[in-house]
Enzyme design. Sequence first.
Site, mmCIF file in Angstrom:
data_model
loop_
_atom_site.group_PDB
_atom_site.id
_atom_site.type_symbol
_atom_site.label_atom_id
_atom_site.label_comp_id
_atom_site.label_asym_id
_atom_site.label_seq_id
_atom_site.Cartn_x
_atom_site.Cartn_y
_atom_site.Cartn_z
ATOM 1 N N ASP A 11 40.462 13.256 17.581
ATOM 2 C CA ASP A 11 41.218 12.828 18.875
ATOM 3 C C ASP A 11 40.147 12.301 19.684
ATOM 4 O O ASP A 11 38.871 12.214 19.496
ATOM 5 C CB ASP A 11 41.750 14.207 19.779
ATOM 6 C CG ASP A 11 42.640 13.772 21.171
ATOM 7 O OD1 ASP A 11 43.186 12.840 20.895
ATOM 8 O OD2 ASP A 11 42.019 14.167 22.070
ATOM 9 N N SER A 12 40.493 11.767 20.948
ATOM 10 C CA SER A 12 39.627 11.035 21.757
ATOM 11 C C SER A 12 38.895 11.982 22.370
ATOM 12 O O SER A 12 37.957 11.704 22.948
ATOM 13 C CB SER A 12 40.275 10.060 22.510
ATOM 14 O OG SER A 12 41.181 10.865 23.599
ATOM 15 N N CYS A 75 45.932 12.753 17.635
ATOM 16 C CA CYS A 75 45.881 11.691 18.833
ATOM 17 C C CYS A 75 47.180 10.859 18.568
ATOM 18 O O CYS A 75 47.388 10.029 17.493
ATOM 19 C CB CYS A 75 44.784 11.128 18.960
ATOM 20 S SG CYS A 75 44.555 9.796 20.076
ATOM 21 N N GLU A 154 40.668 16.059 30.989
ATOM 22 C CA GLU A 154 39.276 15.896 30.469
ATOM 23 C C GLU A 154 38.568 16.420 31.737
ATOM 24 O O GLU A 154 37.369 16.950 31.600
ATOM 25 C CB GLU A 154 39.010 14.581 30.085
ATOM 26 C CG GLU A 154 39.674 14.214 28.947
ATOM 27 C CD GLU A 154 38.742 14.568 27.569
ATOM 28 O OE1 GLU A 154 37.732 15.142 27.775
ATOM 29 O OE2 GLU A 154 39.597 14.901 26.414
ATOM 30 N N CYS A 186 51.370 12.927 23.704
ATOM 31 C CA CYS A 186 49.868 12.544 23.976
ATOM 32 C C CYS A 186 49.444 14.397 24.027
ATOM 33 O O CYS A 186 49.835 15.058 24.621
ATOM 34 C CB CYS A 186 49.520 12.187 25.350
ATOM 35 S SG CYS A 186 47.855 12.369 25.492
ATOM 36 N N HIS A 188 46.958 15.586 24.967
ATOM 37 C CA HIS A 188 46.311 16.175 26.019
ATOM 38 C C HIS A 188 47.330 16.824 27.125
ATOM 39 O O HIS A 188 46.949 17.781 27.794
ATOM 40 C CB HIS A 188 45.638 15.251 27.039
ATOM 41 C CG HIS A 188 44.262 14.927 26.543
ATOM 42 N ND1 HIS A 188 43.960 14.075 25.203
ATOM 43 C CD2 HIS A 188 43.068 14.862 27.154
ATOM 44 C CE1 HIS A 188 42.799 13.824 25.070
ATOM 45 N NE2 HIS A 188 42.074 14.393 26.265
HETATM 46 N N1 DGL Z 1 45.041 12.522 23.483
HETATM 47 C C1 DGL Z 1 45.499 11.395 22.960
HETATM 48 C C2 DGL Z 1 46.974 11.102 22.615
HETATM 49 O O1 DGL Z 1 47.565 11.833 21.973
HETATM 50 C C3 DGL Z 1 44.728 10.245 23.721
HETATM 51 C C4 DGL Z 1 44.391 10.251 24.948
HETATM 52 C C5 DGL Z 1 43.712 9.024 25.586
HETATM 53 O O2 DGL Z 1 42.417 9.155 24.979
HETATM 54 O O3 DGL Z 1 43.787 8.271 26.482
HETATM 55 O O4 DGL Z 1 47.334 9.929 22.758
#
Ligand code: DGL
Length: 194
Positions: A11-12, A75, A154, A186, A188
């Site tokens: 993931d990012s 991600c 984050e 997402c 996150h």
């Molecule tokens: N967690 C990621 C997603 O599911 C990316 C979030 C990001 O880096 O903007 O899209």
Amino acid sequence: MTPDAPIGMFDSGFGGLTVARAVIDLLPHENLVYIGDTGRYPYGNKPADEVRRYARELAHSLVEDYGAKMIVVACNTAASVALTDLQAELDVPVVGVVEPGARALVRVTHNNKVGVIGTVGTISSGAYVEAVRATGANVTLTSAACPGFVEFVERDQTTGDEVTVLAERLLAPVRAAGVDSLLLGCTHYPYLAA
Ligand code: DGL
């Protein structure tokens, strides 16, 4: 490749750990290798070509440097723009999060009005529109991009007025559409929903 080779995930940042948690719960005897690309996060506001390049680098590294026997793209942004390329160029199975999410979404709705929220990259890719359409379900999908949510997570700022005000503004379209089921598109976002 040995059976105890790890499942590779990326993931990012640490959003994909929500997916890792689910994999650990389902497959407690598997080894996992997880890469959070925090040096280049966020992905959600970057051009699709750039995210695709990062996704290819990370997936190749998981297979070639860590011996991953399969890849889970944890991600949504990367899966939305890179899954097909990764599946074509890697010799191991590659799974994403978009299609399973879409299938779950259409399964749980009662009023056939569903919503998805995600990064600008995910929503603008149209991946969820396509994935929901591919289920064949007769539902109306309302999508909303939520820039700013990932940055809050984050920073470990998951509650408070700033988060609430932004959430109310960004979720207004899905509320107005009367959806009874909302997909957090997402990895996150579950931290904000908790
Ligand atoms: N967690 C990621 C997603 O599911 C990316 C979030 C990001 O880096 O903007 O899209």
